[in-house]
Design a protein around this motif. Sequence first.
Motif, short mmCIF file in Angstrom:
data_model
loop_
_atom_site.label_atom_id
_atom_site.label_comp_id
_atom_site.label_asym_id
_atom_site.label_seq_id
_atom_site.Cartn_x
_atom_site.Cartn_y
_atom_site.Cartn_z
N LYS A 17 0.84 -1.20 0.00
CA LYS A 17 0.00 0.00 0.00
C LYS A 17 0.87 1.25 0.00
N ILE A 18 0.47 2.22 -0.83
CA ILE A 18 1.12 3.53 -0.91
C ILE A 18 0.02 4.56 -0.77
N PHE A 19 0.23 5.55 0.09
CA PHE A 19 -0.75 6.64 0.13
C PHE A 19 -0.05 7.98 0.32
N PHE A 20 -0.62 8.96 -0.38
CA PHE A 20 -0.14 10.33 -0.31
C PHE A 20 -0.99 11.10 0.69
N ILE A 21 -0.35 11.99 1.44
CA ILE A 21 -1.08 12.96 2.25
C ILE A 21 -0.61 14.34 1.79
N THR A 22 -1.55 15.08 1.20
CA THR A 22 -1.23 16.42 0.70
C THR A 22 -1.71 17.47 1.69
N ASP A 23 -1.06 18.62 1.64
CA ASP A 23 -1.51 19.74 2.46
C ASP A 23 -2.90 20.16 1.98
N ASN A 24 -3.63 20.90 2.81
CA ASN A 24 -5.00 21.28 2.44
C ASN A 24 -5.11 22.73 1.99
N ASP A 25 -4.01 23.28 1.49
CA ASP A 25 -4.03 24.64 0.94
C ASP A 25 -3.93 24.58 -0.59
N ASN A 26 -3.74 25.73 -1.22
CA ASN A 26 -3.64 25.79 -2.68
C ASN A 26 -2.51 24.91 -3.21
N ASP A 27 -1.35 25.01 -2.59
CA ASP A 27 -0.21 24.22 -3.04
C ASP A 27 -0.49 22.72 -2.86
N GLY A 28 -1.15 22.35 -1.78
CA GLY A 28 -1.52 20.96 -1.57
C GLY A 28 -2.55 20.48 -2.58
N SER A 29 -3.51 21.34 -2.92
CA SER A 29 -4.51 20.98 -3.94
C SER A 29 -3.85 20.77 -5.29
N LEU A 30 -2.89 21.61 -5.62
CA LEU A 30 -2.18 21.43 -6.88
C LEU A 30 -1.27 20.21 -6.83
N SER A 31 -0.81 19.86 -5.64
CA SER A 31 -0.07 18.60 -5.48
C SER A 31 -0.98 17.44 -5.83
N GLN A 32 -2.23 17.50 -5.34
CA GLN A 32 -3.18 16.44 -5.69
C GLN A 32 -3.42 16.38 -7.20
N ALA A 33 -3.50 17.53 -7.84
CA ALA A 33 -3.69 17.56 -9.30
C ALA A 33 -2.51 16.89 -10.00
N ALA A 34 -1.30 17.15 -9.54
CA ALA A 34 -0.12 16.51 -10.13
C ALA A 34 -0.16 15.00 -9.90
N ILE A 35 -0.60 14.58 -8.71
CA ILE A 35 -0.71 13.15 -8.41
C ILE A 35 -1.76 12.50 -9.32
N ILE A 36 -2.87 13.19 -9.55
CA ILE A 36 -3.91 12.66 -10.45
C ILE A 36 -3.35 12.47 -11.86
N GLU A 37 -2.57 13.43 -12.34
CA GLU A 37 -1.93 13.28 -13.66
C GLU A 37 -0.97 12.08 -13.65
N PHE A 38 -0.24 11.91 -12.56
CA PHE A 38 0.66 10.76 -12.41
C PHE A 38 -0.14 9.45 -12.49
N LEU A 39 -1.26 9.40 -11.77
CA LEU A 39 -2.05 8.17 -11.73
C LEU A 39 -2.63 7.80 -13.10
N LYS A 40 -2.81 8.80 -13.97
CA LYS A 40 -3.27 8.51 -15.34
C LYS A 40 -2.23 7.69 -16.10
N LEU A 41 -0.97 7.80 -15.69
CA LEU A 41 0.11 7.10 -16.38
C LEU A 41 0.45 5.75 -15.74
N VAL A 42 -0.08 5.50 -14.56
CA VAL A 42 0.23 4.28 -13.83
C VAL A 42 -0.70 3.15 -14.28
N ASP A 43 -0.14 1.96 -14.45
CA ASP A 43 -0.96 0.81 -14.84
C ASP A 43 -2.03 0.54 -13.79
#
Length: 195
Positions: A17-43
């Motif tokens: 199991k791997i899990f990310f914990i992002t901050d809950n501010d603007n920078d953290g929200s954009l971190s989540q967006a980057a992670i979502i883009e990453f997950l699109k590339l993951v099998d």
Amino acid sequence: LGKATDLFTTFMDNKDKIFFITDNDNDGSLSQAAIIEFLKLVDAEDKSNIDVLYAQPLNGNKNRGFTVDLVDLYIERNNININDKFLLVTADNGINSLDEQLKIQKKYPNAHIIITDHHLPDPMSVIKENSKTIIFNPKYKPTSFYQKKNISGANTVAVLLENIIKNYYPIKVIENPIELKNMKEISQVANLLDY
């Protein structure tokens, strides 16, 4: 960067199991967006073992970023055994969370942590690197390049994720250049910083 990439891909290989914990501010929200883009590339098979949470106060624990309370909640909701291996990856938080690191690694002996953050380390509360904890923060022992730049937390995690894709799925770099570009560009506006 190499150590963090190797640890992450080892957990992917082992289906842990791997899990990310992002901050809950603007920078953290954009971190989540980057992670979502990453997950699109993951099998799909690898993706099934990866989750994303945002930092939040729980049980009166108002420490910013990742906390033992948030890890407890995740472990309970996902029926993970206290002795199971898991990897916690922070995004835009965690560099100054030594107390929480110690609580987590005491309670969960097989917990591993990758800190991706861009905040200045406080010598009194900075995370301690060990065999189960890696820090990837341009302000923690910065290279000469990052001594002159101000990088966002979202961009820090995006650099790690891009390196994981390049090393774990090299063919996807050729097949999906737009997704990789999106991942980096999303994160660059996080704090309107240099890089």
